[in-house]
Design an enzyme around this catalytic site. Sequence first.
Site, short mmCIF file in Angstrom:
data_model
loop_
_atom_site.label_atom_id
_atom_site.label_comp_id
_atom_site.label_asym_id
_atom_site.label_seq_id
_atom_site.Cartn_x
_atom_site.Cartn_y
_atom_site.Cartn_z
N HIS A 129 -2.62 5.14 3.32
CA HIS A 129 -1.92 5.87 4.39
C HIS A 129 -2.79 6.98 4.94
O HIS A 129 -2.83 7.23 6.14
CB HIS A 129 -0.60 6.45 3.86
CG HIS A 129 0.43 5.38 3.65
ND1 HIS A 129 1.61 5.58 2.97
CD2 HIS A 129 0.42 4.08 4.02
CE1 HIS A 129 2.28 4.45 2.94
NE2 HIS A 129 1.59 3.52 3.57
N CYS A 130 -3.50 7.65 4.04
CA CYS A 130 -4.33 8.76 4.51
C CYS A 130 -5.72 8.32 4.97
O CYS A 130 -6.40 9.05 5.69
CB CYS A 130 -4.41 9.85 3.45
SG CYS A 130 -4.62 9.22 1.79
N TYR A 131 -6.15 7.14 4.52
CA TYR A 131 -7.45 6.59 4.95
C TYR A 131 -7.24 5.17 5.47
O TYR A 131 -7.47 4.20 4.75
CB TYR A 131 -8.45 6.55 3.77
CG TYR A 131 -8.87 7.91 3.26
CD1 TYR A 131 -9.81 8.66 3.96
CD2 TYR A 131 -8.35 8.40 2.07
CE1 TYR A 131 -10.21 9.90 3.47
CE2 TYR A 131 -8.76 9.63 1.58
CZ TYR A 131 -9.69 10.38 2.29
OH TYR A 131 -10.09 11.58 1.82
#
Lengths: 139, 395
Positions: free
Chosen positions: B130-132
Amino acid sequence: MKKIKVTMYFPANKIAIPLAYHLIKNYNLMVNILNADVSLNKVGTLVVDIEGEEKDIEAGLKYVRQIGAEYAVFNKSIIWKEESCVHCGTCTAVCPSGALKMDKSDWSLTFDKEKCLVCELCVKACPLRVMSVKNGDII
Amino acid sequence: MSYKTIEEINEKVRAGKAVVLTAEEMIDIVEEKGVKQAAKEVDVVTTGTFGPMCSSGAFINFGHSDPPIKMTKVWLNDVPAFAGLAAVDAYIGATELSESRGMEYGGAHVIEDLIAGKDIHLVAESYGTHCYPRKEISTYINKNNINQAFMFNPRNAYQNYNAATNSSNKIMYTYMGTLLPRCGNVTYSTSGQLSPLLNDPLYRTIGIGTRIFFGGAQGYVVWEGTQHNPEQKRGENGVPMGPAGTLALIGDLKQMSTKYVRAAVYQQYGVSIFIGVGIPIPIIDEDMAEKTAVRNKDIYTNVIDYSVSSGPRPVLKRVSYEELMSGSIELNGKTVPTAPLSSIKKAREIANVLKEWILKGEFLLTQPVASLPLTNTVNKLEIRNRTEGVQNEKD
Ligand code: SF4
Ligand code: SF4
């Protein structure tokens, strides 16, 4: 005057003929033996520098064939890219002729092209790929 | 006994008044003036070595792309780098081979190319988070567009090493170079009397935190190196008679020079890297003056038969570096040619460059933050069953 480097191969029964002597005496050539591997009852090899007039060299080589020996003129040479060399000395471990040596005064590599047999062992042994073979350069 | 502190020596360095000699020059001075006088007059002795050091590599931080990627697999010019770290950190090991070019190109070449300022093809993969969110990337990096790039070598500057020969009937291709059959040659790899740890055999001045010449830049000793073996048999002069101490080193790759970091390929063995290391030794007392005057004839090593691949390799002979450097040694009644693998010419150059740095006041000496251990032996990797009665995971 011309100078070539030649490897000669003798059948086992021919090694006794003093070939170099004949080339010098009868063909007016200067012969410098660089490497000899002539043990009895085996095919012998002789690596020589031959220097003389072109026609004398031709006649001399013809004589070599006549007596039943074979020869191959060196058409390769070894190139030392000195500026990339780190003078580690690794190549001197494999050089059979002493063409590659360490100069003890400053521990730099020295390459004596005259002594080189173009065996190419140093080309693979040099970890920095500083040695290479050049084709078509007849010495 | 005269005594100088590192701070006193550094004051002289700052004032441009320090007396600095290379380890070879020190031999002559001690010979001429004696240990006592040499200890008084000389402030620093510089050492150097330039040889293949497989246990080397570099940490790199690539910076974040947009959208960002948590790199799980990384290739640099087709050479895999270890990416089991934070999102854009990786470690490129010197001996890692290219997936397309095999032994002709490896991690060492990537490192040399990076130092040379060349563009390196970076390819990375990820599973996406989700963050990368990004799952793959292909781009070019060089030393100016990445963040940190520092060499961190777990084992460099071996304090002495074996000499190698091969008694078998077959040619052997090894990390000790090409070993000709029937003991046709002997190879050795150290700069002898110029070698850093042979000039401070008991690690009195070289320790954790010591500032050094490293690949053309200023670097540091960060730890004992892997396989550090200070308990190796030593001569009366304290000099070990076989592989002993090692150093873990760190330094800024961006400041290094390809003059002192060179990729190497050993036929049928693989890729390695030549690293230039130079360590200054403060002459704090007479003992250090004496130790830094060590000569090739006082340094011994064993000639080992590399054709024995199982069990301890037999020692064929003990020889001094003076004998090895003479160009041939006697082995089983035969004269066998010897060849070096590490460059003494470059080692000298490094000792001289370091000397210049100190003379110009650009390089200050350091007091080690902690000492290197004097006790430790090397474990063997045993092939064995699980020890009874010890709790293992999932038991
Ligand atoms: S092995 Fe290569 S780098 Fe080393 S001395 Fe020979 S030519 Fe130079
Ligand atoms: S090719 Fe290389 S190893 Fe062979 S003789 Fe010439 S210099 Fe020596």
